[in-house]
Every structure is written in structure tokens, then in C-alpha cells.
Design a protein around this motif. Structure first.
Motif, PDB file in Angstrom:
ATOM      1  N   CYS A   1     -12.821   5.919 -10.785  1.00 17.10           N
ATOM      2  CA  CYS A   1     -11.644   6.186 -11.605  1.00 17.10           C
ATOM      3  C   CYS A   1     -11.254   4.919 -12.362  1.00 17.10           C
ATOM      4  O   CYS A   1     -11.114   3.858 -11.759  1.00 17.10           O
ATOM      5  CB  CYS A   1     -10.492   6.667 -10.733  1.00 17.10           C
ATOM      6  N   PRO A   2     -11.086   4.988 -13.678  1.00 14.98           N
ATOM      7  CA  PRO A   2     -10.688   3.800 -14.444  1.00 14.98           C
ATOM      8  C   PRO A   2      -9.319   3.295 -14.013  1.00 14.98           C
ATOM      9  O   PRO A   2      -8.491   4.042 -13.508  1.00 14.98           O
ATOM     10  CB  PRO A   2     -10.665   4.295 -15.894  1.00 14.98           C
ATOM     11  N   LYS A   3      -9.080   1.999 -14.248  1.00 12.03           N
ATOM     12  CA  LYS A   3      -7.832   1.390 -13.843  1.00 12.03           C
ATOM     13  C   LYS A   3      -6.702   1.813 -14.761  1.00 12.03           C
ATOM     14  O   LYS A   3      -6.905   2.071 -15.944  1.00 12.03           O
ATOM     15  CB  LYS A   3      -7.957  -0.134 -13.842  1.00 12.03           C
ATOM     16  N   GLY A   4      -5.518   1.893 -14.180  1.00 11.74           N
ATOM     17  CA  GLY A   4      -4.344   2.278 -14.944  1.00 11.74           C
ATOM     18  C   GLY A   4      -3.133   2.344 -14.039  1.00 11.74           C
ATOM     19  O   GLY A   4      -3.232   2.250 -12.813  1.00 11.74           O
ATOM     20  N   PRO A   5      -1.952   2.518 -14.613  1.00  8.25           N
ATOM     21  CA  PRO A   5      -0.730   2.599 -13.790  1.00  8.25           C
ATOM     22  C   PRO A   5      -0.767   3.733 -12.772  1.00  8.25           C
ATOM     23  O   PRO A   5      -0.303   3.578 -11.647  1.00  8.25           O
ATOM     24  CB  PRO A   5       0.379   2.804 -14.829  1.00  8.25           C
ATOM     25  N   ALA A   6      -1.316   4.891 -13.156  1.00  6.57           N
ATOM     26  CA  ALA A   6      -1.369   6.025 -12.237  1.00  6.57           C
ATOM     27  C   ALA A   6      -2.250   5.709 -11.033  1.00  6.57           C
ATOM     28  O   ALA A   6      -1.920   6.053  -9.892  1.00  6.57           O
ATOM     29  CB  ALA A   6      -1.891   7.268 -12.959  1.00  6.57           C
ATOM     30  N   LEU A   7      -3.383   5.049 -11.285  1.00  2.00           N
ATOM     31  CA  LEU A   7      -4.279   4.686 -10.184  1.00  2.00           C
ATOM     32  C   LEU A   7      -3.615   3.673  -9.261  1.00  2.00           C
ATOM     33  O   LEU A   7      -3.714   3.776  -8.029  1.00  2.00           O
ATOM     34  CB  LEU A   7      -5.581   4.119 -10.741  1.00  2.00           C
ATOM     35  N   LYS A   8      -2.908   2.704  -9.838  1.00  2.00           N
ATOM     36  CA  LYS A   8      -2.235   1.684  -9.028  1.00  2.00           C
ATOM     37  C   LYS A   8      -1.166   2.316  -8.143  1.00  2.00           C
ATOM     38  O   LYS A   8      -1.029   1.982  -6.961  1.00  2.00           O
ATOM     39  CB  LYS A   8      -1.621   0.628  -9.937  1.00  2.00           C
ATOM     40  N   GLU A   9      -0.427   3.262  -8.696  1.00  2.00           N
ATOM     41  CA  GLU A   9       0.619   3.933  -7.931  1.00  2.00           C
ATOM     42  C   GLU A   9       0.025   4.777  -6.809  1.00  2.00           C
ATOM     43  O   GLU A   9       0.518   4.778  -5.676  1.00  2.00           O
ATOM     44  CB  GLU A   9       1.445   4.810  -8.865  1.00  2.00           C
ATOM     45  N   PHE A  10      -1.074   5.483  -7.113  1.00  2.52           N
ATOM     46  CA  PHE A  10      -1.707   6.328  -6.097  1.00  2.52           C
ATOM     47  C   PHE A  10      -2.315   5.478  -4.990  1.00  2.52           C
ATOM     48  O   PHE A  10      -2.235   5.826  -3.808  1.00  2.52           O
ATOM     49  CB  PHE A  10      -2.771   7.203  -6.753  1.00  2.52           C
ATOM     50  N   ARG A  11      -2.915   4.357  -5.357  1.00  2.00           N
ATOM     51  CA  ARG A  11      -3.490   3.466  -4.340  1.00  2.00           C
ATOM     52  C   ARG A  11      -2.407   2.923  -3.407  1.00  2.00           C
ATOM     53  O   ARG A  11      -2.630   2.778  -2.203  1.00  2.00           O
ATOM     54  CB  ARG A  11      -4.218   2.299  -5.007  1.00  2.00           C
ATOM     55  N   ALA A  12      -1.241   2.629  -3.964  1.00  2.05           N
ATOM     56  CA  ALA A  12      -0.153   2.133  -3.119  1.00  2.05           C
ATOM     57  C   ALA A  12       0.247   3.181  -2.083  1.00  2.05           C
ATOM     58  O   ALA A  12       0.516   2.855  -0.921  1.00  2.05           O
ATOM     59  CB  ALA A  12       1.042   1.760  -3.989  1.00  2.05           C
ATOM     60  N   ARG A  13       0.260   4.454  -2.473  1.00  3.50           N
ATOM     61  CA  ARG A  13       0.607   5.519  -1.529  1.00  3.50           C
ATOM     62  C   ARG A  13      -0.447   5.636  -0.431  1.00  3.50           C
ATOM     63  O   ARG A  13      -0.126   5.814   0.746  1.00  3.50           O
ATOM     64  CB  ARG A  13       0.736   6.853  -2.271  1.00  3.50           C
ATOM     65  N   ILE A  14      -1.718   5.517  -0.816  1.00  6.93           N
ATOM     66  CA  ILE A  14      -2.795   5.645   0.169  1.00  6.93           C
ATOM     67  C   ILE A  14      -2.823   4.441   1.101  1.00  6.93           C
ATOM     68  O   ILE A  14      -2.982   4.575   2.325  1.00  6.93           O
ATOM     69  CB  ILE A  14      -4.150   5.809  -0.544  1.00  6.93           C
ATOM     70  N   GLU A  15      -2.649   3.247   0.538  1.00  7.36           N
ATOM     71  CA  GLU A  15      -2.709   2.048   1.373  1.00  7.36           C
ATOM     72  C   GLU A  15      -1.568   2.008   2.385  1.00  7.36           C
ATOM     73  O   GLU A  15      -1.719   1.451   3.475  1.00  7.36           O
ATOM     74  CB  GLU A  15      -2.672   0.804   0.480  1.00  7.36           C
ATOM     75  N   HIS A  16      -0.435   2.597   2.029  1.00  4.51           N
ATOM     76  CA  HIS A  16       0.661   2.686   2.998  1.00  4.51           C
ATOM     77  C   HIS A  16       0.239   3.525   4.201  1.00  4.51           C
ATOM     78  O   HIS A  16       0.511   3.170   5.354  1.00  4.51           O
ATOM     79  CB  HIS A  16       1.884   3.291   2.315  1.00  4.51           C
ATOM     80  N   ARG A  17      -0.457   4.642   3.951  1.00  2.00           N
ATOM     81  CA  ARG A  17      -0.947   5.478   5.056  1.00  2.00           C
ATOM     82  C   ARG A  17      -2.063   4.778   5.831  1.00  2.00           C
ATOM     83  O   ARG A  17      -2.160   4.914   7.055  1.00  2.00           O
ATOM     84  CB  ARG A  17      -1.476   6.804   4.515  1.00  2.00           C
ATOM     85  N   VAL A  18      -2.903   4.053   5.117  1.00  2.00           N
ATOM     86  CA  VAL A  18      -3.987   3.332   5.795  1.00  2.00           C
ATOM     87  C   VAL A  18      -3.406   2.295   6.757  1.00  2.00           C
ATOM     88  O   VAL A  18      -3.924   2.093   7.863  1.00  2.00           O
ATOM     89  CB  VAL A  18      -4.920   2.667   4.766  1.00  2.00           C
ATOM     90  N   LYS A  19      -2.310   1.659   6.359  1.00  2.00           N
ATOM     91  CA  LYS A  19      -1.653   0.706   7.255  1.00  2.00           C
ATOM     92  C   LYS A  19      -1.125   1.409   8.503  1.00  2.00           C
ATOM     93  O   LYS A  19      -1.264   0.910   9.627  1.00  2.00           O
ATOM     94  CB  LYS A  19      -0.521  -0.003   6.526  1.00  2.00           C
ATOM     95  N   GLN A  20      -0.510   2.586   8.325  1.00  2.00           N
ATOM     96  CA  GLN A  20      -0.041   3.344   9.479  1.00  2.00           C
ATOM     97  C   GLN A  20      -1.208   3.754  10.375  1.00  2.00           C
ATOM     98  O   GLN A  20      -1.116   3.695  11.607  1.00  2.00           O
ATOM     99  CB  GLN A  20       0.714   4.589   9.008  1.00  2.00           C
ATOM    100  N   LEU A  21      -2.321   4.170   9.750  1.00  2.00           N
ATOM    101  CA  LEU A  21      -3.501   4.555  10.524  1.00  2.00           C
ATOM    102  C   LEU A  21      -4.063   3.367  11.294  1.00  2.00           C
ATOM    103  O   LEU A  21      -4.425   3.488  12.474  1.00  2.00           O
ATOM    104  CB  LEU A  21      -4.560   5.126   9.576  1.00  2.00           C
ATOM    105  N   THR A  22      -4.106   2.209  10.639  1.00  2.00           N
ATOM    106  CA  THR A  22      -4.605   1.004  11.311  1.00  2.00           C
ATOM    107  C   THR A  22      -3.713   0.624  12.490  1.00  2.00           C
ATOM    108  O   THR A  22      -4.202   0.273  13.570  1.00  2.00           O
ATOM    109  CB  THR A  22      -4.682  -0.163  10.315  1.00  2.00           C
ATOM    110  N   ASP A  23      -2.399   0.710  12.282  1.00  2.00           N
ATOM    111  CA  ASP A  23      -1.471   0.396  13.377  1.00  2.00           C
ATOM    112  C   ASP A  23      -1.661   1.359  14.548  1.00  2.00           C
ATOM    113  O   ASP A  23      -1.604   0.958  15.720  1.00  2.00           O
ATOM    114  CB  ASP A  23      -0.034   0.465  12.874  1.00  2.00           C
TER     115      ASP A  23
END
Length: 687
Positions: free
Chosen positions: A337-359
């Protein structure tokens, strides 16, 4: 046939005695046939029960999900009813004239205010200046501050105050910051957490007991209770949260539909252009679809929109494998997926869950008092595997080894000291080294190909060996045990340590270094005790042959000494006399036992030390013999003294030499030199 038997056995009026009596009358074949049918019925029943369990479990999961959805709807309904009740109360209390005046006054005030864009920039700048660690929150494109204020967090069960917080309601999330008690500079708050509005629900809390002006925020799978200073502030928070959530939902829906529609139009236009043949040769759409639309087009799939909620569900159900599979799938999709504001926002949502999963995965390996430590290393492999898949191999390695340390410590504490040092050390070595071996085997399985973690395991094994040695030293060397007991315990530890070499873990040299000083001190201490014993017996030695009064007693004593490895028959005369003194026999026993214990402890580092201490003890005895030969007091006993010296320097020394030979160790030169003293002693008599 099994179904018919099942119906018979499940009848309410079934009589087992009559059934068995009737079946026994049909003979042995009927009994064997019935036994086979019952076994078959048992297997079918077990299979049916297993299917029902799986079916009920799946239904339970679905039901739990539906209940959570209904619970959220009930929260919204409760909030709507509360709003309606409040509005009705206001309408009853206010007059028509005053209400209109307030409306007109509010319009005039709004006209004097600054524009929303300028206010937003001012608020975001306030966040950077006042909140520590929130730069990633402010950097998100399109994010605006809607409302903020001081709150007090309460315990959801006891309703006691936990701490003060400051909440910031953004247009897409809720940020919680804690107060800095001893602050320096402009920073007043510290970033605590960021929660997306899509994943939280707001619940109004009635004023009961100590709770005044409180409300709950449910952030799946946890909840928090907050309290405001006034009822007005509480109402502002509830309204702001509900309005912002609605606006975000509408905006997200419109953005998704618009982006999908525009991307499809651009793509169709590109396909209809003369360059269609070029498109068929290329796998990239970035040439034909504008870069500003591509990220939204890639993120418009239904499974991507539902993925954050699916991850929340998997984490709550502790289905870590499924959650990691989803994370890997979405990361593979986002790489193209090319870079853009939408991708950055979606990645932030996923990384928040990944942090919870890691914890959550790391909590599986955490050591806590309430967690059982009876499980072996296989119990941690599941969490370790998933952490490695998430790229957290270093954290997984650290937690895995820390967990194993706690298990080893727990197992050692379960050992009971029975009073016998050797027995306790045998159990201690078996528990420790078997745990170390199991950990090494499981580590290889859990971290295949992660050779960078192997060095951490080696360091951990060395640290655990040091902990083991501290217990070993306290129970063996500091307990004033005999050298024989110490030698047996050291042999047990060395043998157990040697077995680790079969799995590629050689820590024997580390154990040798740890034992070296303690063994050295014990050897020298025992040497001094033996030399003191030689000197003490020398003062009372009158050089008298042993008289056993009868041949029977003499033969019995000769047999006892022969069991120790000494043949003293050549020294027997007149049937009951032995030309070896009691002092010489006692020295022979002590020096041979000392040599046996030292050779159990033998290694290349102790080779010279062992030879030196044996020679030192022998020289003390030889000095006593030489002094006696020169003394006028024992002029008549010179022949007896010479026989005793021959026994000690030739017979007993030969026994020690055989001990060296049994271990394939060369006989030391220092002991050979002691053996040559016999010729010097004979020369004294000739003079």
C-alpha cells in the motif's frame, strides 16, 4: 447394534441384575460379544460428547460476542434516556422568555470567538507544551482537540480514589494523562494512554455513596471510572463524548465511500485510456491511480475495516495464534500500500492492538505469586513462538529464561534437608541439572535459528550455576563436613554437569572455577589436621610392637587390615605379635583415605596441590621416624623402627601408587622422592 444397546441401558426402569443374569445364561461367547458392544458404545459416546463440547464452545463464543454488542447498545439506550430526562427537566425549569434570551446571547458570543482551525492549532500546541510523551499523538494528520478537563480516576470495585488525571478528547480518540507530582519546567502531565473512540463506550453512573458525578468508560477488555468536580462538568463530558463518536462514525463512513468511489472511477478511466495494453503488462496500479487515492482504496476492504475489532476479540479470548495470524496478514497487505495519511492512521490503530497483544503474550511468561510454577518449559513455548513471530525475540528470550529461573528456584525450595549431606546434594544436583537440561532442549525448540539468543542462554546458564554453587557451598563446605563427604558431593556435581555435554552445553569448566578455591582451602585445612595428628601421636609413640595375646585375635586383626589393602602377615611373629606399631597403622589408614578423597577431587589444576599435600603429610611422619632413629632413648628399637618405615614408605606408598594408576594418572615425582627416604633411614642405622 450399539444404538439398540444404548437405548436398553438408558431406560428409566433398567434392572442391571436381571440383565446380567440373563446374559450369563447364554454362555461365554455372549459375554464376550456384549463386552465388545459395550466398548464400542463407550467409544461412540466419547466421540459424541467431544463433538457436543466443541459445538457448545463455538456457540458460547458467538453468544459472548452478541452479548457484548447488545451490552453496548444498552449503554447507548441508557445514555439517550438520560439525555431526554435532562432535557425535559430543563424545559420545565426555564421560562420561554429566558430561554430565548439565552439562545440569542449564545449566538452573539459565537460570533466573537476565533475560528475553529485557529483554536485547534492553539490546543495542539498546548498538548506539546504541557503533556510529556505525546508527540506521536499530535503528529497524526487531521487530529483535533475537542474537549479537555481534570478528572479523578476511581477504583471500579471499591470506588476509592486512585489518582488525578487530565483527559483530552480528540476528534478520533481519548487521551489520558497523569499529573506529574514533582515537575520541572512547563510539563504538567505525563502521557498514560490513547484509546480510540471506536473501541470505547460511555456509561452514566448514578450518584450512590462516595460516587458523585461519575461515569464509566469501557475500553474493551477493561473499564475505568472517572469523577468530575460538578454535575455540569459531567454532563459536558458525556455530551462531548457522544457527539464526537457520532461525528467520527459519519465522517469515516463518508470518507470510505468517497475514496472507494473516486478510486474506482480513476481506475476505470485508466483502463479505458489508450494505455490499456501497458496496464496489462504491469502489476502496479500506482501509475494509473492517483497516489492520494491509492491508500484509501487499499484500505477499503471489509476485512481491513473489521480487523481492529477482530484483534480485540482474539486478545480478549486469549487466542494469540489467531491474533498473530491477523497481524501478519495485515502487515503483508500494507507493504504494497502506498504511503499516505490514511495508511499512517490505520497503522497507528493496528500498532496499538499489537502492543496490547504483545503485553498479553508477555504476561503469559511473567512470574507472579498467583501464577503456578509447576508447569515445565513446554508451557511457555506457545507464548514464545507468538512473540518471535511479532519480532519480539529478545523480550521472549529474556522472559522465558526469567520464567525458568523462577521454576528452578521453586523446585529447589521443595527439597527437604534430611540430615545426610550427600543425600541432599544428590537430590539438589538431579533437580538443578535436569532442569537446566530441559531448559536447554526447550530453548533450542523455541528459538530455532535465532542464534543471537543463544549467547543470552549461555550467560543465563552461568548465572544459574553460580546460584546453584552458593547453595552447594553453604550445605557442603560451610557445614564442616568431612573431606570424604565433600569429595562425594563434588563427584556428584561433576557427573551431573558432565551429562549436559551430550546436548552441547558444557559448563563443567565454570563449575571447576567455582569449586577451586573452596576445594583448595579444604585440602589445606585437612592437611594441617593430619600433620597435627602425626605430631600428637609422635609424642606418645613408644615404638612397641602390637601384642594381641592370642593367635586368633592376631589373625582377626590381620584380616581387618588386609580389607583396607595392607598385607601385614610378613610382620607377624610368635603367633600373636606384630612388628608394626599402632601409630603406624593409624597413619597408614589416614594417609590412604586422604589420598582416595584427593583423587576423587583430581583435575589438572589440582594435580600439583594433591602431590604437595600428600608429600607434606608423609614428610611429617618420616621426620618422626628419623628423629626416633637418632634418639638414644630408642637405641634398642631401631630394628622395629626400620620395619615400620619400610611398611610406610614401601607398602603404604605402593597402595597410593595403585590409586594413581587406577585413574590413569602418572605417579608424581614428589611422592617418589618421599619413597626414596627409606634408603636414607637405613643409612642412619649403618652409621
Amino acid at each position: 447394534m450399539a444404538d439398540g444397546l444404548g437405548r436398553i441401558l438408558s431406560k428409566p426402569v433398567f434392572e442391571p441384575e436381571q440383565f446380567i443374569a440373563k446374559l450369563s445364561g447364554d454362555g461365554e461367547d455372549a459375554l464376550l460379544d456384549m463386552k465388545a458392544k459395550i466398548h464400542m458404545l463407550n467409544d461412540e459416546t466419547a466421540q459424541a460428547l467431544k463433538k457436543n463440547v466443541y459445538k457448545n464452545y463455538s456457540q458460547f463464543i458467538e453468544t459472548a460476542r452478541e452479548i457484548s454488542i447488545l451490552e453496548g447498545e444498552m449503554y447507548q439506550l441508557s445514555h439517550m434516556l438520560s439525555d431526554q430526562k435532562t432535557e425535559m427537566t430543563k424545559m420545565m425549569e426555564l421560562s420561554l422568555v429566558s430561554d430565548r434570551a439565552m439562545v440569542q446571547g449564545s449566538k452573539g458570543e459565537d460570533e466573537d470567538k476565533t475560528s475553529p482551525e485557529e483554536e485547534t492549532r492553539r490546543n495542539l500546541a498546548f498538548l506539546l507544551e504541557k503533556v510529556e510523551g505525546c508527540s506521536s499523538v499530535v503528529d497524526a494528520p487531521g487530529r483535533q482537540l475537542v474537549h479537555d478537563g481534570d478528572l479523578v480516576e476511581l477504583d471500579t470495585e471499591t470506588h476509592s480514589q486512585i489518582h488525578r488525571v487530565h483527559a483530552f478528547l480528540l476528534n478520533d480518540s481519548l487521551m489520558i494523562a497523569t499529573w506529574i507530582p514533582q515537575r520541572r519546567g512547563p510539563m504538567r502531565y505525563r502521557f498514560q494512554g490513547l484509546y480510540e473512540l471506536d473501541g470505547l463506550a460511555v456509561v452514566n453512573v448514578r450518584d450512590t455513596g462516595p460516587v458523585k458525578n461519575g461515569f464509566k468508560i469501557l475500553m474493551f477488555p477493561e473499564s475505568h471510572m472517572y469523577q468530575t468536580d460538578t454535575a455540569k462538568a459531567k454532563r459536558q463530558w458525556l455530551d462531548a463524548l457522544e457527539d464526537t463518536k457520532k461525528k467520527k462514525a459519519v465522517k469515516d463512513k463518508q470518507k470510505k465511500e468517497a475514496a472507494t468511489r473516486l478510486a474506482e472511477q480513476q481506475l476505470m478511466a485508466a483502463l479505458a485510456s489508450p494505455g490499456e495494453s501497458d496496464l496489462s503488462k504491469s502489476n502496479s496500479w500506482s501509475t494509473y491511480v492517483p497516489c492520494t487515492l491509492l491508500p484509501a482504496y487499499f484500505l477499503s476492504a471489509d476485512w481491513l475495516q473489521e480487523l481492529p475489532e477482530d484483534l480485540d476479540m482474539y486478545i480478549a479470548q486469549r487466542n494469540f495464534e489467531g491474533a498473530v495470524d491477523l497481524v501478519e496478514k495485515v502487515y503483508d497487505h500494507l507493504t504494497v500500500c502506498p504511503k499516505g495519511p490514511a495508511l499512517k492512521e490505520f497503522r497507528a490503530r493496528i500498532e496499538h492492538r499489537v502492543k496490547q497483544l504483545t503485553d498479553g503474550l508477555m504476561s503469559e511468561l511473567q512470574v507472579s505469586p498467583e501464577r503456578s510454577l509447576r508447569g515445565g518449559p513446554r508451557a511457555a513455548r506457545r507464548a514464545v513462538t507468538q512473540l518471535i513471530r511479532l519480532g519480539k525475540s529478545a523480550q521472549a528470550c529474556e522472559l522465558f529464561l526469567r520464567n525458568r529461573s523462577a521454576i528452578i528456584k521453586y523446585n529447589i525450595r521443595q527439597l527437604k534437608f534430611e540430615g545426610a549431606t550427600t543425600l541432599y546434594i544428590r537430590c539438589l544436583c538431579m533437580v538443578f541439572f535436569s532442569s537446566l537440561s530441559d531448559t536447554a532442549k526447550e530453548f533450542i525448540k523455541a528459538f530455532p535459528g535465532h542464534f543471537g539468543c543463544y549467547s543470552a542462554f549461555v550467560i543465563w546458564a552461568k548465572q544459574e550455576l553460580q546460584t546453584f554453587f552458593s547453595i552447594f557451598r553453604r550445605q557442603v563446605f560451610e557445614s564442616k563436613a568431612s573431606l570424604t563427604t565433600i569429595a562425594d558431593c563434588v563427584v556428584l556435581a561433576r557427573n551431573q554437569c558432565q551429562e549436559l555435554g551430550s546436548i552441547g552445553l558444557d559448563v563443567k569448566f565454570c563449575l571447576t572455577i567455582l569449586l577451586e578455591n573452596s576445594i583448595q582451602n579444604m585440602i589445606e585445612e585437612t592437611r594441617d589436621q593430619l600433620i597435627d595428628g602425626v605430631k600428637y601421636r609422635a609424642n606418645d609413640d613408644l615404638w612397641r610392637p602390637m601384642n594381641h595375646l592370642s593367635q586368633t585375635d592376631c589373625d582377626k586383626y590381620v584380616a581387618e587390615v588386609a580389607a583396607l589393602g595392607f598385607d601385614i602377615k610378613p610382620y607377624v611373629y610368635d603367633k600373636c605379635f606384630i612388628a608394626i606399631t599402632m601409630n603406624s597403622v593409624q597413619f597408614a589408614k589416614s594417609i590412604v583415605n586422604y589420598a582416595e578423597d584427593l583423587l576423587k577431587l583430581f583435575n589438572s589444576e589440582l594435580e600439583d596441590t594433591i602431590a604437595e599435600v600428600l608429600a607434606a603429610v608423609y614428610k611429617a611422619q618420616v621426620l618422626h621416624i628419623e628423629t626416633s632413629l637418632k634418639s638414644e632413648q630408642f637405641k634398642k628399637e631401631q630394628s622395629l623402627i626400620l620395619k615400620n618405615s619400610q611398611f610406610l614408605l614401601e607398602v603404604v606408598m605402593a597402595k597410593i601408587e595403585s590409586l594413581y594408576s587406577s585413574m590413569n594418572v602418572p605417579f608424581p615425582v614428589k611422592l617418589q622422592q618421599v619413597n626414596a627416604h627409606f634408603r636414607k633411614l637405613k643409612a642412619l642405622i649403618n652409621k
